[in-house]
Every structure is written in C-alpha cells, then in structure tokens.
Design an enzyme around this catalytic site. Structure first.
Site, PDB file in Angstrom:
ATOM      1  N   LYS A   1       1.286   4.371  -2.856  1.00  0.00           N
ATOM      2  CA  LYS A   1       1.074   5.792  -2.567  1.00  0.00           C
ATOM      3  C   LYS A   1       2.350   6.598  -2.804  1.00  0.00           C
ATOM      4  CE  LYS A   1      -3.319   5.729  -1.656  1.00  0.00           C
ATOM      5  NZ  LYS A   1      -4.267   6.450  -2.514  1.00  0.00           N
TER       6      LYS A   1
ATOM      7  N   TYR B   1       0.846  -1.197   0.000  1.00  0.00           N
ATOM      8  CA  TYR B   1       0.000   0.000   0.000  1.00  0.00           C
ATOM      9  C   TYR B   1       0.884   1.250   0.000  1.00  0.00           C
ATOM     10  CZ  TYR B   1      -3.311   3.593   1.412  1.00  0.00           C
ATOM     11  OH  TYR B   1      -4.059   4.757   1.472  1.00  0.00           O
TER      12      TYR B   1
HETATM   13  P1  NDP Z   1     -13.482   4.508   1.247  1.00  0.00           P
HETATM   14  O1  NDP Z   1     -13.301   3.033   1.331  1.00  0.00           O
HETATM   15  O2  NDP Z   1     -14.541   5.132   2.072  1.00  0.00           O
HETATM   16  O3  NDP Z   1     -13.682   4.945  -0.281  1.00  0.00           O
HETATM   17  C1  NDP Z   1     -12.944   4.356  -1.318  1.00  0.00           C
HETATM   18  C2  NDP Z   1     -13.623   4.664  -2.640  1.00  0.00           C
HETATM   19  O4  NDP Z   1     -12.824   4.094  -3.701  1.00  0.00           O
HETATM   20  C3  NDP Z   1     -15.006   4.068  -2.741  1.00  0.00           C
HETATM   21  O5  NDP Z   1     -15.880   5.012  -3.282  1.00  0.00           O
HETATM   22  C4  NDP Z   1     -14.837   2.902  -3.707  1.00  0.00           C
HETATM   23  O6  NDP Z   1     -16.011   2.756  -4.484  1.00  0.00           O
HETATM   24  C5  NDP Z   1     -13.690   3.416  -4.577  1.00  0.00           C
HETATM   25  N1  NDP Z   1     -13.004   2.338  -5.273  1.00  0.00           N
HETATM   26  C6  NDP Z   1     -12.249   1.345  -4.749  1.00  0.00           C
HETATM   27  N2  NDP Z   1     -11.835   0.519  -5.725  1.00  0.00           N
HETATM   28  C7  NDP Z   1     -12.339   1.004  -6.887  1.00  0.00           C
HETATM   29  C8  NDP Z   1     -12.270   0.610  -8.247  1.00  0.00           C
HETATM   30  N3  NDP Z   1     -11.602  -0.489  -8.627  1.00  0.00           N
HETATM   31  N4  NDP Z   1     -12.906   1.353  -9.190  1.00  0.00           N
HETATM   32  C9  NDP Z   1     -13.585   2.454  -8.818  1.00  0.00           C
HETATM   33  N5  NDP Z   1     -13.693   2.889  -7.560  1.00  0.00           N
HETATM   34  C10 NDP Z   1     -13.070   2.173  -6.605  1.00  0.00           C
HETATM   35  O7  NDP Z   1     -12.059   5.106   1.616  1.00  0.00           O
HETATM   36  P2  NDP Z   1     -11.463   6.611   1.583  1.00  0.00           P
HETATM   37  O8  NDP Z   1     -12.479   7.605   1.245  1.00  0.00           O
HETATM   38  O9  NDP Z   1     -10.719   6.771   2.847  1.00  0.00           O
HETATM   39  O10 NDP Z   1     -10.404   6.429   0.420  1.00  0.00           O
HETATM   40  C11 NDP Z   1     -10.269   7.342  -0.640  1.00  0.00           C
HETATM   41  C12 NDP Z   1      -8.798   7.510  -0.969  1.00  0.00           C
HETATM   42  O11 NDP Z   1      -8.132   8.076   0.152  1.00  0.00           O
HETATM   43  C13 NDP Z   1      -8.054   6.203  -1.272  1.00  0.00           C
HETATM   44  O12 NDP Z   1      -7.207   6.423  -2.393  1.00  0.00           O
HETATM   45  C14 NDP Z   1      -7.241   5.958  -0.004  1.00  0.00           C
HETATM   46  O13 NDP Z   1      -6.078   5.224  -0.272  1.00  0.00           O
HETATM   47  C15 NDP Z   1      -6.936   7.376   0.402  1.00  0.00           C
HETATM   48  N6  NDP Z   1      -6.556   7.577   1.793  1.00  0.00           N
HETATM   49  C16 NDP Z   1      -7.366   7.154   2.812  1.00  0.00           C
HETATM   50  C17 NDP Z   1      -6.974   7.347   4.129  1.00  0.00           C
HETATM   51  C18 NDP Z   1      -7.771   6.829   5.271  1.00  0.00           C
HETATM   52  O14 NDP Z   1      -7.204   6.669   6.374  1.00  0.00           O
HETATM   53  N7  NDP Z   1      -9.048   6.596   5.121  1.00  0.00           N
HETATM   54  C19 NDP Z   1      -5.736   8.075   4.437  1.00  0.00           C
HETATM   55  C20 NDP Z   1      -4.978   8.453   3.304  1.00  0.00           C
HETATM   56  C21 NDP Z   1      -5.383   8.228   2.029  1.00  0.00           C
HETATM   57  P3  NDP Z   1     -16.660   1.371  -4.937  1.00  0.00           P
HETATM   58  O15 NDP Z   1     -16.309   0.325  -3.917  1.00  0.00           O
HETATM   59  O16 NDP Z   1     -18.142   1.668  -5.011  1.00  0.00           O
HETATM   60  O17 NDP Z   1     -16.070   1.098  -6.284  1.00  0.00           O
HETATM   61  C1  8X3 Z   2      -4.174   5.603   4.824  1.00  0.00           C
HETATM   62  C2  8X3 Z   2      -3.441   6.060   6.023  1.00  0.00           C
HETATM   63  O1  8X3 Z   2      -1.710   5.409   7.771  1.00  0.00           O
HETATM   64  O2  8X3 Z   2      -3.510   3.818   7.307  1.00  0.00           O
HETATM   65  O3  8X3 Z   2      -3.509   5.949   3.670  1.00  0.00           O
HETATM   66  O4  8X3 Z   2      -1.733   4.154   5.732  1.00  0.00           O
HETATM   67  S1  8X3 Z   2      -2.559   4.800   6.722  1.00  0.00           S
END
Ligand code: NDP
Ligand code: 8X3
Length: 265
Positions: free
Chosen positions: A164, A160
């Site tokens: 990133k 992961y």
């Molecule tokens: P969620 O799980 O709430 O949202 C993830 C979204 O990504 C969903 O809408 C899902 O939609 C979509 N998704 C996943 N796989 C696919 C795919 N193959 N095609 C299209 N859509 C996809 O998590 P977050 O809102 O937290 O995540 C959003 C971004 O933020 C990610 O890139 C994550 O890595 C990043 N992030 C998150 C952090 C955290 O701690 N939450 C911290 C740092 C970064 P669906 O399943 O309907 O396709």
């Molecule tokens: C998501 C934040 O710290 O779980 O990107 O990797 S962490």
C-alpha cells in the site's frame, strides 16, 4: 460542487467490484447515471450486480471475469471492450487483499507474492491499459485504493503495508506524469472498514474476522463509495489528490477505541 452531477453517461471501470468498496462504488456511480464496467474473479456475483444496476438505474453495465494478476488477461480484457465501453472516464483501481497477520519471520512467501501481484502489479497492469485510453482522450481520472497501512505501517502487516506504501508512491509519481494529459490521479487511503477484507486476511476464519469489528462502529463500504464519487464528481479544475479516511473510533491502524461492555445489573 456536491449538487452537480458530472457523472451521467461517463464510463467508470471498477476492479474488485464483486464485494465491499468496489460493489458499493458500482451502486453509487450507477445511481448517478454512469455506464459501469465491473471486473473481478467471481463472475457470478458480477452478473447478479449487473442485473440489479440495470433494473434499478437503467444504466449500461458490462461485466467481465478478470484476475488482475494475469497480465495477458488484463490486456485481452481491454482489447475486447465493447464499443459502448471503449472510452473510460474514471478508473476505480480497487482490487486488493491482505493475507495473514503475523510477524514477518513467520509469514509465507506465497502470501507475499499474492499481495504484491494483486495490490501492486495488478493495479499497475490495469492503470497502464486504462492510461493508454485516457492519453488518447486527453482526460480521465485514476482513483487508486491505498490504505492507512501504507502511510502508517504496522507490525504484523509488513508486506501488506509495503504494497500500500507502493500504491501511494506510484500515485504521487503518476500524478506528475499525468499533469500534461489533463488526467487526475487520486489516492484513497481508508482505515478500518467492514467488508470481506478480514475474512480473506484470516483465510476464511469468520469468527476472527468479526472480532476485528467487535465493539466499534467501523467504516462501511458505502462511506468509501461516497468519498470516491465525491472525488470523481468534483469540477474539472479540482483534484482531491490524496484522502485518508478513518472511522471516528480510530486514530491509526493499531489505535482503536472499543466500546466497553456495560456492567450487568
Ligand atoms: P473485499 O474483500 O470485500 O473486496 C476485495 C475485492 O477485490 C473483491 O471484489 C475481490 O473480487 C477483488 N479481488 C481480489 N483479488 C483479485 C484479483 N486477483 N483479481 C481481481 N479482483 C480481485 O475487501 P475491500 O472492499 O475492503 O477491499 C477493497 C480494497 O480496499 C483493497 O485494495 C483493500 O486493500 C483496500 N482497503 C480495505 C480496507 C478494509 O479495512 N477493508 C482498508 C483500507 C484499504 P474477487 O474475489 O471476486 O476476485
Ligand atoms: C486495511 C486497513 O489497518 O487493516 O488496509 O491495514 S488495515
């Protein structure tokens, strides 16, 4: 800068709009009067969100079921955009996930593939198609969602973190290419954020997911949406190139201050 609204009638494409950051972004951009394109795999959620946005903000919304790992599907989505949504001013390249939290030696190749295909290759597929449009416009803003995991990689999150880190490197290089075309590239790197992210990481184990956010005040998706809209709404001469955002209780992926339980009387 904050008070101006430069987003009204702009077209914003949000990937991963069915949950978390993407859904919050859709709500906030719509409140600024932007036209919204929502994509994700769970189309039924997008349809509900579309209705809400249209009713609350009287904005135009187009939603499409899209798996960003499917290159042919991504190309088809762009080729069939309705006329009213054919120009894209802002891309929130957000769809992503983590699978598993374990030593690399115990991790599964299937999970690596899904993370690389989604977080890196899917982000690239959508970025390239969007840039085809933005190059012709000579304007636009690509906002890639990275993570503190890419900047401060940690044990048990190897693949992961690597995806990133790749998003950060890609964003830095792309910014240099886009300078000639008046296109901004921003990297947003959030820390601990309470969304469905941990439930997905732990394969649906909600108890385990909840423990990630126990006794802390994590970021909320609205916090990231605020930041993204701030970046997108900046004046044309301002590009917030890279922003790391963490909750106050966090100083790194593995450095989190939890509230201690009060002693019972
Ligand atoms: P969620 O799980 O709430 O949202 C993830 C979204 O990504 C969903 O809408 C899902 O939609 C979509 N998704 C996943 N796989 C696919 C795919 N193959 N095609 C299209 N859509 C996809 O998590 P977050 O809102 O937290 O995540 C959003 C971004 O933020 C990610 O890139 C994550 O890595 C990043 N992030 C998150 C952090 C955290 O701690 N939450 C911290 C740092 C970064 P669906 O399943 O309907 O396709
Ligand atoms: C998501 C934040 O710290 O779980 O990107 O990797 S962490």
């Amino acid at each position: 800068m904050i008070n101006a609204n430069r987003l009204a009638n702009k077209t914003v494409l949000i990937t991963g709009a069915s949950s978390g950051i993407g859904k919050s972004c859709a709500q906030l951009f719509a409140s600024y009067g932007a036209k919204i394109i929502l994509v994700a795999r769970r189309i039924e959620r997008l349809n509900i969100l579309k209705e809400q946005l249209q009713q609350q903000h009287q904005v135009q919304v187009y939603c499409h079921q899209l798996d960003v790992t499917d290159l042919a599907g991504v190309k088809d989505f762009f080729a069939t955009l309705p006329d009213a949504f054919k120009s894209i001013d802002v891309l929130v390249n957000n769809a992503g996930l983590s699978l598993g939290l374990d030593h690399f030696v115990n991790s599964k190749a299937g999970d690596w593939n899904t993370m690389i295909d989604t977080n890196l290759k899917g982000l690239l597929y959508v970025a390239q198609q969007t840039l085809n449009i933005m190059y012709k416009q000579n304007s636009g803003h690509i906002i890639n969602i990275g993570s503190i995991a890419g900047i401060m990689p940690y044990a048990n999150g190897t693949v992961y973190c690597a995806t990133k880190a790749a998003v950060q490197a890609f964003s830095t290089a792309l910014r240099q290419e886009c300078i000639e075309k008046n296109i901004k590239v921003t990297l947003i790197a959030p820390g601990l954020l309470n969304t469905e992210f941990s439930a997905v990481r732990f394969y649906g184990d909600q108890e385990k997911a909840d423990s990630v956010y126990a006794n802390i005040d994590p970021l909320l998706p609205q916090d990231i949406a605020d930041l993204i809209v701030y970046c997108a709404n900046a004046p044309s001469h301002v590009n917030l190139a890279e922003v790391m955002i963490m909750p106050t209780c966090q100083a790194g992926p593995t450095m989190v201050k939890r509230k201690t339980a009060k002693a019972q009387p």
